[in-house]
Scaffold this motif. Sequence first.
Motif, PDB file in Angstrom:
ATOM      1  N   GLU A   1       0.843  -1.186   0.000  1.00 57.92           N
ATOM      2  CA  GLU A   1       0.000   0.000   0.000  1.00 57.92           C
ATOM      3  C   GLU A   1       0.881   1.239   0.000  1.00 57.92           C
ATOM      4  O   GLU A   1       1.867   1.316   0.726  1.00 57.92           O
ATOM      5  CB  GLU A   1      -0.900  -0.005   1.235  1.00 57.92           C
ATOM      6  N   LEU A   2       0.511   2.198  -0.813  1.00 63.95           N
ATOM      7  CA  LEU A   2       1.235   3.466  -0.912  1.00 63.95           C
ATOM      8  C   LEU A   2       0.284   4.600  -0.556  1.00 63.95           C
ATOM      9  O   LEU A   2      -0.843   4.652  -1.055  1.00 63.95           O
ATOM     10  CB  LEU A   2       1.762   3.658  -2.340  1.00 63.95           C
ATOM     11  N   VAL A   3       0.727   5.496   0.292  1.00 63.01           N
ATOM     12  CA  VAL A   3      -0.077   6.649   0.683  1.00 63.01           C
ATOM     13  C   VAL A   3       0.207   7.794  -0.294  1.00 63.01           C
ATOM     14  O   VAL A   3       1.334   8.303  -0.350  1.00 63.01           O
ATOM     15  CB  VAL A   3       0.224   7.078   2.133  1.00 63.01           C
ATOM     16  N   ARG A   4      -0.785   8.168  -1.059  1.00 62.59           N
ATOM     17  CA  ARG A   4      -0.600   9.186  -2.105  1.00 62.59           C
ATOM     18  C   ARG A   4      -0.102  10.508  -1.535  1.00 62.59           C
ATOM     19  O   ARG A   4       0.738  11.183  -2.143  1.00 62.59           O
ATOM     20  CB  ARG A   4      -1.936   9.380  -2.841  1.00 62.59           C
ATOM     21  N   SER A   5      -0.549  10.875  -0.346  1.00 64.08           N
ATOM     22  CA  SER A   5      -0.169  12.171   0.233  1.00 64.08           C
ATOM     23  C   SER A   5       1.295  12.210   0.675  1.00 64.08           C
ATOM     24  O   SER A   5       1.818  13.280   0.997  1.00 64.08           O
ATOM     25  CB  SER A   5      -1.078  12.514   1.408  1.00 64.08           C
ATOM     26  N   ASP A   6       1.975  11.060   0.683  1.00 62.64           N
ATOM     27  CA  ASP A   6       3.401  11.051   1.004  1.00 62.64           C
ATOM     28  C   ASP A   6       4.242  11.573  -0.154  1.00 62.64           C
ATOM     29  O   ASP A   6       5.436  11.856   0.023  1.00 62.64           O
ATOM     30  CB  ASP A   6       3.868   9.627   1.337  1.00 62.64           C
ATOM     31  N   LEU A   7       3.632  11.666  -1.354  1.00 64.73           N
ATOM     32  CA  LEU A   7       4.349  12.086  -2.548  1.00 64.73           C
ATOM     33  C   LEU A   7       3.798  13.422  -3.043  1.00 64.73           C
ATOM     34  O   LEU A   7       2.828  13.949  -2.503  1.00 64.73           O
ATOM     35  CB  LEU A   7       4.225  11.005  -3.623  1.00 64.73           C
ATOM     36  N   MET A   8       4.417  13.965  -4.065  1.00 71.82           N
ATOM     37  CA  MET A   8       4.048  15.290  -4.542  1.00 71.82           C
ATOM     38  C   MET A   8       3.236  15.248  -5.833  1.00 71.82           C
ATOM     39  O   MET A   8       2.099  15.703  -5.877  1.00 71.82           O
ATOM     40  CB  MET A   8       5.316  16.141  -4.714  1.00 71.82           C
TER      41      MET A   8
ATOM     42  N   HIS B   1       4.256 -13.874 -19.689  1.00 68.07           N
ATOM     43  CA  HIS B   1       5.166 -14.872 -19.134  1.00 68.07           C
ATOM     44  C   HIS B   1       5.658 -14.571 -17.726  1.00 68.07           C
ATOM     45  O   HIS B   1       6.304 -15.424 -17.107  1.00 68.07           O
ATOM     46  CB  HIS B   1       6.388 -15.049 -20.049  1.00 68.07           C
ATOM     47  N   LEU B   2       5.382 -13.388 -17.213  1.00 67.66           N
ATOM     48  CA  LEU B   2       5.887 -12.997 -15.900  1.00 67.66           C
ATOM     49  C   LEU B   2       4.728 -12.819 -14.926  1.00 67.66           C
ATOM     50  O   LEU B   2       3.646 -12.364 -15.315  1.00 67.66           O
ATOM     51  CB  LEU B   2       6.692 -11.695 -16.001  1.00 67.66           C
ATOM     52  N   PRO B   3       4.919 -13.145 -13.653  1.00 69.78           N
ATOM     53  CA  PRO B   3       3.845 -12.989 -12.672  1.00 69.78           C
ATOM     54  C   PRO B   3       3.423 -11.519 -12.549  1.00 69.78           C
ATOM     55  O   PRO B   3       4.258 -10.620 -12.652  1.00 69.78           O
ATOM     56  CB  PRO B   3       4.483 -13.477 -11.364  1.00 69.78           C
ATOM     57  N   PRO B   4       2.134 -11.257 -12.324  1.00 70.18           N
ATOM     58  CA  PRO B   4       1.647  -9.882 -12.231  1.00 70.18           C
ATOM     59  C   PRO B   4       2.138  -9.189 -10.963  1.00 70.18           C
ATOM     60  O   PRO B   4       2.562  -9.833  -9.997  1.00 70.18           O
ATOM     61  CB  PRO B   4       0.123 -10.040 -12.214  1.00 70.18           C
ATOM     62  N   VAL B   5       2.067  -7.878 -10.982  1.00 69.11           N
ATOM     63  CA  VAL B   5       2.437  -7.055  -9.834  1.00 69.11           C
ATOM     64  C   VAL B   5       1.333  -6.030  -9.637  1.00 69.11           C
ATOM     65  O   VAL B   5       0.741  -5.533 -10.612  1.00 69.11           O
ATOM     66  CB  VAL B   5       3.808  -6.374 -10.048  1.00 69.11           C
ATOM     67  N   HIS B   6       0.982  -5.714  -8.365  1.00 71.79           N
ATOM     68  CA  HIS B   6      -0.028  -4.689  -8.151  1.00 71.79           C
ATOM     69  C   HIS B   6       0.290  -3.854  -6.934  1.00 71.79           C
ATOM     70  O   HIS B   6       1.049  -4.263  -6.040  1.00 71.79           O
ATOM     71  CB  HIS B   6      -1.443  -5.292  -8.049  1.00 71.79           C
ATOM     72  N   LEU B   7      -0.285  -2.675  -6.902  1.00 72.06           N
ATOM     73  CA  LEU B   7      -0.068  -1.668  -5.860  1.00 72.06           C
ATOM     74  C   LEU B   7      -1.388  -1.034  -5.505  1.00 72.06           C
ATOM     75  O   LEU B   7      -2.163  -0.657  -6.393  1.00 72.06           O
ATOM     76  CB  LEU B   7       0.900  -0.588  -6.374  1.00 72.06           C
ATOM     77  N   ARG B   8      -1.663  -0.913  -4.203  1.00 73.22           N
ATOM     78  CA  ARG B   8      -2.861  -0.205  -3.727  1.00 73.22           C
ATOM     79  C   ARG B   8      -2.461   1.176  -3.261  1.00 73.22           C
ATOM     80  O   ARG B   8      -1.480   1.344  -2.526  1.00 73.22           O
ATOM     81  CB  ARG B   8      -3.517  -1.002  -2.583  1.00 73.22           C
ATOM     82  N   VAL B   9      -3.226   2.172  -3.688  1.00 75.58           N
ATOM     83  CA  VAL B   9      -2.901   3.563  -3.364  1.00 75.58           C
ATOM     84  C   VAL B   9      -4.039   4.140  -2.512  1.00 75.58           C
ATOM     85  O   VAL B   9      -5.212   4.084  -2.921  1.00 75.58           O
ATOM     86  CB  VAL B   9      -2.711   4.413  -4.632  1.00 75.58           C
ATOM     87  N   THR B  10      -3.702   4.666  -1.356  1.00 72.34           N
ATOM     88  CA  THR B  10      -4.720   5.239  -0.461  1.00 72.34           C
ATOM     89  C   THR B  10      -4.534   6.743  -0.343  1.00 72.34           C
ATOM     90  O   THR B  10      -3.567   7.307  -0.795  1.00 72.34           O
ATOM     91  CB  THR B  10      -4.629   4.598   0.931  1.00 72.34           C
TER      92      THR B  10
END
Length: 240
Positions: free
Chosen positions: A71-78, A231-240
């Motif tokens: 999980e990534l907090v959107r407000s931590d970035l610009m 051919h490669l396993p998927p990757v995902h990210l949740r953004v709050t």
Amino acid sequence: MTPLTTRPVGLTIENAYRIQAAAIARRTAGGARVVGHKVGATSRAMQEQMGVDEPDSGVLMGDMVLHSGSELVRSDLMAPRVEAEIAFQLGNDLRGPGLTLEAVKAAVSQVCLAIEVIDTRFTSWRIALADSIADNASCARAVIGPMVPHDPAWDLAAEQLILSIDGRTVASGKGRAVLGDPFRPLVWLADRLSRVESSRTLRAGDLVLAGAVHASIPLNAGVTVRVLSPHLPPVHLRVT
């Protein structure tokens, strides 16, 4: 923040890399750990979006790397943006210049899909290449999918990456979008490091992001970002 290249003194590419190196040295002195590198602006789509005509590179620190499902907090970035990429982990050192693609492929032990989150401290992404370099090639986070052993039989240049946000495809591109072959950014990077200092190498265990296969996409809060390929396993990210 006003881009450094717009100031009266200006900023050369060489000095931008010196600024980047000084910032990394300060972080490592404080206990941070270097785990690899990113190569940016390797596709025509990204070069056109940024208004540049050559790649750049930055350094990956341990606290910048996230695993799939994080999980990534959107407000931590610009002003974050996301990109779909292929990433490699090295099993052997690589020292330039003059490396062949075959030598690079032989040195790669594992491969995965990655979501790179880029960001900038400069206003509205109105930056030149040197500004990006000084800002560690605009790298904020690298979300790494499950690593799989590198299979030389795979044609990663033909691998189609699909980036989706909340299930809707927003961008795609093949591995060959990055300098014609996703292994070629490693050749470029090893050569650049050797020009800075003859003893500089890419080291076994290093993680290297090869660059976006498409133009970057703005990242908003409350979404899930996924990257898929055949051919490669998927990757995902949740953004709050």
